[in-house]
Design a protein around this motif. Structure first.
Motif, short mmCIF file in Angstrom:
data_model
loop_
_atom_site.label_atom_id
_atom_site.label_comp_id
_atom_site.label_asym_id
_atom_site.label_seq_id
_atom_site.Cartn_x
_atom_site.Cartn_y
_atom_site.Cartn_z
N THR A 95 8.33 -8.37 2.01
CA THR A 95 7.81 -7.37 1.08
C THR A 95 6.53 -6.73 1.61
O THR A 95 5.83 -7.29 2.45
N HIS A 96 6.25 -5.55 1.10
CA HIS A 96 4.97 -4.88 1.33
C HIS A 96 4.52 -4.29 0.00
O HIS A 96 4.81 -3.15 -0.31
N VAL A 97 3.86 -5.16 -0.77
CA VAL A 97 3.39 -4.77 -2.09
C VAL A 97 1.87 -4.90 -2.16
O VAL A 97 1.25 -5.61 -1.39
N ALA A 98 1.31 -4.18 -3.10
CA ALA A 98 -0.13 -4.21 -3.33
C ALA A 98 -0.39 -4.12 -4.82
O ALA A 98 0.50 -3.72 -5.60
N ARG A 99 -1.58 -4.48 -5.22
CA ARG A 99 -1.99 -4.34 -6.61
C ARG A 99 -2.92 -3.14 -6.74
O ARG A 99 -3.73 -2.87 -5.87
N CYS A 100 -2.78 -2.43 -7.87
CA CYS A 100 -3.64 -1.29 -8.17
C CYS A 100 -4.21 -1.46 -9.56
O CYS A 100 -3.53 -1.94 -10.47
N ASP A 132 -5.95 -3.32 -3.56
CA ASP A 132 -6.23 -4.31 -2.51
C ASP A 132 -5.46 -3.99 -1.23
O ASP A 132 -5.44 -4.79 -0.30
N HIS A 133 -4.80 -2.81 -1.19
CA HIS A 133 -4.14 -2.37 0.03
C HIS A 133 -5.19 -1.86 1.02
O HIS A 133 -6.34 -1.64 0.64
N ASP A 134 -4.79 -1.65 2.30
CA ASP A 134 -5.76 -1.23 3.31
C ASP A 134 -5.85 0.29 3.45
O ASP A 134 -6.53 0.79 4.35
N ARG A 135 -5.16 1.04 2.59
CA ARG A 135 -5.33 2.49 2.56
C ARG A 135 -5.19 2.96 1.11
O ARG A 135 -4.65 2.24 0.26
N ASN A 136 -5.66 4.17 0.85
CA ASN A 136 -5.62 4.70 -0.50
C ASN A 136 -4.18 4.94 -0.95
O ASN A 136 -3.32 5.34 -0.15
N LEU A 137 -3.93 4.71 -2.24
CA LEU A 137 -2.64 4.99 -2.86
C LEU A 137 -2.88 5.93 -4.04
O LEU A 137 -3.92 5.84 -4.70
N SER A 138 -1.92 6.81 -4.31
CA SER A 138 -2.08 7.77 -5.40
C SER A 138 -0.80 7.85 -6.23
O SER A 138 0.30 7.97 -5.68
#
Length: 294
Positions: A16-21, A36-42
């Protein structure tokens, strides 16, 4: 929690490749996004920033009416959560929403948590915030209180009084302030002494903009008018900053009638009998005098 079908299939692969926002919306309407990902998510019109150092510990959730809770850990940053804003109370009671997101396919996400920020602790350039679930509100006692004083807050829906009515608020620049608690003006007429006692002072501009305090005393001395708050404001107020002061209410029947002409909305029970009446009992012979009976 109900998982998005695509996210559910992705998690079932085992790789998996999941992150929390997290989205934090303060009570003044300003919103922040963290991940907590290493790049911005929108998504949802919010950019969740990766350079904030925010992470979360295990989320405790349960069925029924028990309280869900978790904690968020993060670094203090002037661009995100600053120590000055925490000290000023700007994050107190802020709304928090959390998602689990497939960062490779943003549409594959599921909602994890909604609640508010409780206690915030800070030390060593970092902060730790308690996140309280929606069921936390069920721990608060609710219901009507039967008492002589009014239970409404001046200007709220139950009170119905318009504080913007002429003569019930003053907006002016600060002339002098002591310890962020005592405000002084050389000339401040048009309101009798004590008019603002128990009222609210709200800061309209400057570093403390948006903060409020309750007026403890309002009087005149040899140097002019003095308005003292119960507690210091938790940010710096300087001469020239604009403030608004609303008239105070001591919750009494007479004040509602004479000062505000709002008796129709009085939320107390002025004719409620006292303890002496409740303890009275009938006697067979004569008037109860309080003396011994023979």
């Amino acid at each position: 929690m109900a998982f998005h079908d695509g996210l559910k299939a992705h998690l079932a692969t085992g790789t998996t490749h999941v992150a929390r926002c997290w989205k934090i919306t303060r009570t003044d309407g300003i919103a922040f996004g963290f991940t907590d990902h290493d790049r911005n998510l929108s998504f949802g019109g919010v950019t969740f920033k990766a350079d904030t150092g925010l992470s979360a510990v295990a989320l405790e959730q349960s069925t029924g009416l028990s309280v869900d809770n978790t904690e968020a850990l993060g670094a203090l940053s002037d661009a995100a959560v600053s120590e000055a804003d925490i000290e000023a109370g700007r994050f107190d009671g802020a709304e928090v929403e959390a998602w689990l997101v497939n960062w490779a396919e943003i549409e594959e996400r599921t909602f994890l948590f909604r609640g508010t920020i409780g206690e915030i602790r800070r030390a060593g350039g970092a902060f730790q915030a308690e996140l309280r679930g929606l069921t936390e509100a069920l721990n608060r006692p609710l219901g009507r209180i039967f008492q002589k004083p009014c239970t409404a807050v001046l200007g709220d829906a139950a009170c119905g009084f318009d504080l913007d009515s002429p003569g019930y608020a003053a907006i002016r620049a600060v002339e002098a302030v002591e310890d962020q608690r005592v405000f002084r003006w050389l000339s401040f007429s048009g309101f009798e002494p004590g008019w603002f006692t128990r009222g609210r002072l709200s800061v309209q501009s400057g570093a403390a903009s948006g903060l409020t305090g309750i007026v403890k005393r309002d009087w005149f001395d040899e140097r002019g008018r003095v308005i003292e708050l119960w507690a210091p404001l938790r940010a710096t107020v300087q001469p020239g900053d604009m403030i608004r002061i609303d008239a105070g209410c001591d919750k009494r029947f007479e004040t509602c009638r004479l000062k505000f002409n709002n008796l129709v909305n009085y939320q107390g029970f002025p004719d409620l009998p006292g303890d002496d009446w409740l303890m009275a009992h009938p006697v067979r012979d004569g008037t109860a005098t309080g003396g011994s009976r023979r």
